[in-house]
Motif scaffolding. Structure first.
Motif, PDB file in Angstrom:
ATOM      1  N   HIS A  70       0.854  -1.194   0.000  1.00 27.14           N
ATOM      2  CA  HIS A  70       0.000   0.000   0.000  1.00 27.14           C
ATOM      3  C   HIS A  70       0.893   1.249   0.000  1.00 27.14           C
ATOM      4  O   HIS A  70       1.012   1.938   1.001  1.00 27.14           O
ATOM      5  N   ILE A  71       1.533   1.491  -1.139  1.00 22.47           N
ATOM      6  CA  ILE A  71       2.430   2.633  -1.288  1.00 22.47           C
ATOM      7  C   ILE A  71       1.684   3.700  -2.089  1.00 22.47           C
ATOM      8  O   ILE A  71       1.078   3.400  -3.119  1.00 22.47           O
ATOM      9  N   LYS A  72       1.740   4.948  -1.602  1.00 23.08           N
ATOM     10  CA  LYS A  72       0.965   6.033  -2.224  1.00 23.08           C
ATOM     11  C   LYS A  72       1.866   7.065  -2.875  1.00 23.08           C
ATOM     12  O   LYS A  72       3.004   7.258  -2.446  1.00 23.08           O
ATOM     13  N   ARG A  73       1.314   7.742  -3.876  1.00 26.63           N
ATOM     14  CA  ARG A  73       2.016   8.870  -4.491  1.00 26.63           C
ATOM     15  C   ARG A  73       2.311   9.917  -3.422  1.00 26.63           C
ATOM     16  O   ARG A  73       1.495  10.174  -2.547  1.00 26.63           O
ATOM     17  N   GLY A  74       3.487  10.521  -3.519  1.00 32.15           N
ATOM     18  CA  GLY A  74       3.869  11.580  -2.599  1.00 32.15           C
ATOM     19  C   GLY A  74       4.637  11.103  -1.378  1.00 32.15           C
ATOM     20  O   GLY A  74       5.280  11.905  -0.711  1.00 32.15           O
ATOM     21  N   GLU A  75       4.576   9.824  -1.075  1.00 35.82           N
ATOM     22  CA  GLU A  75       5.305   9.306   0.080  1.00 35.82           C
ATOM     23  C   GLU A  75       6.808   9.307  -0.196  1.00 35.82           C
ATOM     24  O   GLU A  75       7.248   9.113  -1.338  1.00 35.82           O
ATOM     25  N   ILE A  76       7.572   9.513   0.857  1.00 33.31           N
ATOM     26  CA  ILE A  76       9.031   9.411   0.777  1.00 33.31           C
ATOM     27  C   ILE A  76       9.386   8.000   1.213  1.00 33.31           C
ATOM     28  O   ILE A  76       9.029   7.577   2.312  1.00 33.31           O
ATOM     29  N   ILE A  77      10.076   7.283   0.326  1.00 34.14           N
ATOM     30  CA  ILE A  77      10.379   5.877   0.602  1.00 34.14           C
ATOM     31  C   ILE A  77      11.882   5.622   0.568  1.00 34.14           C
ATOM     32  O   ILE A  77      12.645   6.385  -0.007  1.00 34.14           O
ATOM     33  N   VAL A  78      12.278   4.521   1.191  1.00 34.99           N
ATOM     34  CA  VAL A  78      13.651   4.031   1.115  1.00 34.99           C
ATOM     35  C   VAL A  78      13.581   2.695   0.394  1.00 34.99           C
ATOM     36  O   VAL A  78      12.722   1.866   0.685  1.00 34.99           O
ATOM     37  N   PHE A  79      14.498   2.508  -0.582  1.00 37.24           N
ATOM     38  CA  PHE A  79      14.503   1.246  -1.326  1.00 37.24           C
ATOM     39  C   PHE A  79      15.932   0.794  -1.594  1.00 37.24           C
ATOM     40  O   PHE A  79      16.872   1.583  -1.579  1.00 37.24           O
ATOM     41  N   ASP A  80      16.061  -0.499  -1.841  1.00 35.53           N
ATOM     42  CA  ASP A  80      17.344  -1.111  -2.182  1.00 35.53           C
ATOM     43  C   ASP A  80      17.599  -0.836  -3.655  1.00 35.53           C
ATOM     44  O   ASP A  80      16.807  -1.218  -4.509  1.00 35.53           O
ATOM     45  N   HIS A 169       8.398   3.638   4.309  1.00 34.10           N
ATOM     46  CA  HIS A 169       8.200   5.046   3.942  1.00 34.10           C
ATOM     47  C   HIS A 169       8.361   5.922   5.178  1.00 34.10           C
ATOM     48  O   HIS A 169       8.033   5.527   6.294  1.00 34.10           O
ATOM     49  N   ALA A 170       8.934   7.100   4.931  1.00 29.81           N
ATOM     50  CA  ALA A 170       9.271   8.014   6.030  1.00 29.81           C
ATOM     51  C   ALA A 170       8.001   8.538   6.694  1.00 29.81           C
ATOM     52  O   ALA A 170       7.081   8.983   6.020  1.00 29.81           O
ATOM     53  N   VAL A 171       7.980   8.479   8.017  1.00 32.25           N
ATOM     54  CA  VAL A 171       6.858   9.031   8.775  1.00 32.25           C
ATOM     55  C   VAL A 171       7.301  10.127   9.737  1.00 32.25           C
ATOM     56  O   VAL A 171       6.484  10.922  10.185  1.00 32.25           O
ATOM     57  N   LEU A 172       8.610  10.171  10.044  1.00 35.20           N
ATOM     58  CA  LEU A 172       9.092  11.135  11.022  1.00 35.20           C
ATOM     59  C   LEU A 172      10.555  11.471  10.761  1.00 35.20           C
ATOM     60  O   LEU A 172      11.362  10.575  10.536  1.00 35.20           O
ATOM     61  N   ARG A 173      10.869  12.778  10.784  1.00 34.54           N
ATOM     62  CA  ARG A 173      12.276  13.196  10.855  1.00 34.54           C
ATOM     63  C   ARG A 173      12.525  13.454  12.335  1.00 34.54           C
ATOM     64  O   ARG A 173      11.920  14.342  12.930  1.00 34.54           O
ATOM     65  N   ALA A 174      13.445  12.701  12.931  1.00 37.57           N
ATOM     66  CA  ALA A 174      13.714  12.795  14.366  1.00 37.57           C
ATOM     67  C   ALA A 174      14.942  13.630  14.685  1.00 37.57           C
ATOM     68  O   ALA A 174      15.114  14.068  15.814  1.00 37.57           O
ATOM     69  N   TYR A 175      15.796  13.839  13.700  1.00 35.82           N
ATOM     70  CA  TYR A 175      17.005  14.621  13.913  1.00 35.82           C
ATOM     71  C   TYR A 175      17.337  15.350  12.628  1.00 35.82           C
ATOM     72  O   TYR A 175      17.191  14.763  11.564  1.00 35.82           O
ATOM     73  N   PRO A 176      17.749  16.596  12.680  1.00 35.88           N
ATOM     74  CA  PRO A 176      18.084  17.384  13.856  1.00 35.88           C
ATOM     75  C   PRO A 176      16.836  17.748  14.669  1.00 35.88           C
ATOM     76  O   PRO A 176      15.746  17.906  14.116  1.00 35.88           O
ATOM     77  N   PHE A 177      17.040  17.888  15.975  1.00 36.79           N
ATOM     78  CA  PHE A 177      15.929  18.095  16.893  1.00 36.79           C
ATOM     79  C   PHE A 177      15.127  19.358  16.602  1.00 36.79           C
ATOM     80  O   PHE A 177      13.928  19.387  16.828  1.00 36.79           O
ATOM     81  N   ASN A 178      15.771  20.384  16.088  1.00 30.97           N
ATOM     82  CA  ASN A 178      15.043  21.624  15.796  1.00 30.97           C
ATOM     83  C   ASN A 178      14.243  21.551  14.494  1.00 30.97           C
ATOM     84  O   ASN A 178      13.580  22.504  14.118  1.00 30.97           O
ATOM     85  N   GLN A 179      14.307  20.388  13.802  1.00 26.44           N
ATOM     86  CA  GLN A 179      13.553  20.216  12.564  1.00 26.44           C
ATOM     87  C   GLN A 179      12.694  18.938  12.600  1.00 26.44           C
ATOM     88  O   GLN A 179      12.381  18.377  11.564  1.00 26.44           O
ATOM     89  N   ILE A 180      12.308  18.505  13.783  1.00 24.10           N
ATOM     90  CA  ILE A 180      11.455  17.332  13.897  1.00 24.10           C
ATOM     91  C   ILE A 180      10.128  17.614  13.201  1.00 24.10           C
ATOM     92  O   ILE A 180       9.531  18.664  13.375  1.00 24.10           O
ATOM     93  N   ARG A 181       9.702  16.646  12.387  1.00 28.32           N
ATOM     94  CA  ARG A 181       8.410  16.782  11.712  1.00 28.32           C
ATOM     95  C   ARG A 181       7.919  15.425  11.247  1.00 28.32           C
ATOM     96  O   ARG A 181       8.679  14.484  11.096  1.00 28.32           O
ATOM     97  N   THR A 182       6.626  15.337  11.031  1.00 27.45           N
ATOM     98  CA  THR A 182       6.034  14.111  10.497  1.00 27.45           C
ATOM     99  C   THR A 182       5.795  14.302   9.000  1.00 27.45           C
ATOM    100  O   THR A 182       5.696  15.404   8.499  1.00 27.45           O
TER     101      THR A 182
END
Length: 183
Positions: A70-80, A169-182
């Motif tokens: 269930h991969i959607k357009r616009g999602e940021i993904i990691v792949f081999d 697929h990316a759901v959260l940027r955890a670092y850097p701490f001042n740029q945390i976002r979902t």
């Protein structure tokens, strides 16, 4: 302590050790399952997703949607990438199974409609890297582009990506701490 009390005490200690051991094994098993099928950490390496993500950002990947295809357009993904270095790439999904993706006049079109790409730096032009400008996304495939279109190895070079090669697929940027976002 008499002999019976000493035996009872040793048995209680052994029971307690056994219970702790079982708890530790169960916790490790659940952590493995969680990491393998639910959520994983990844580091961004390189500038191909700027301005959305930057080199050395730490992100968390959701994996269940990948397991269920269930991969959607616009999602940021990691792949081999399946290259000789076994690199993992991080890109944005532009087209999914059955889509027609066209790159013309510096813009990206999906199924004949120009897509709105608010995540790009204003004035970004998307150029084809090879003579090919039209891509039909096949069964169990996706078409991906980096947000930094002038510095990205993506489907313009690699072709469509097999969904089995997607790691999450990316759901959260955890670092850097001042740029945390979902996402």
């Amino acid at each position: 302590m008499n002999n019976n009390e000493e035996k009872s005490h040793k048995i209680n200690i052994l029971k307690e050790i056994k219970e702790y051991g079982i708890s530790i094994v169960v916790a490790l098993f659940l952590a493995f399952i969680f990491h393998s099928y639910v959520l994983a950490r990844a580091n961004v390496d390189g500038p191909s997703m700027q301005p959305t993500l930057h080199n050395n950002d730490v992100i968390f990947l959701e994996k269940l949607s990948v397991e269920t295809n269930h991969i959607k357009r616009g999602e940021i993904i990691v792949f081999d990438s399946k290259n000789q270095n076994n690199d993992y790439y991080i890109k944005r999904v532009i087209g999914v199974e059955g889509d027609q993706v066209d790159i013309k006049d510096g813009k990206v079109y999906v199924n004949g409609n120009q897509i709105v790409e608010n995540y790009l730096t204003p004035g970004t032009i998307t150029e084809p890297i090879t003579p090919k400008t039209a891509y039909k996304v096949g069964k169990d495939q996706i078409f991906v582009l980096g947000d930094n279109r002038s510095n990205s190895t993506d489907s313009r070079m690699l072709g469509c990506i097999n969904v089995k090669d997607v790691k999450g697929h990316a759901v959260l940027r955890a670092y850097p701490f001042n740029q945390i976002r979902t996402f």
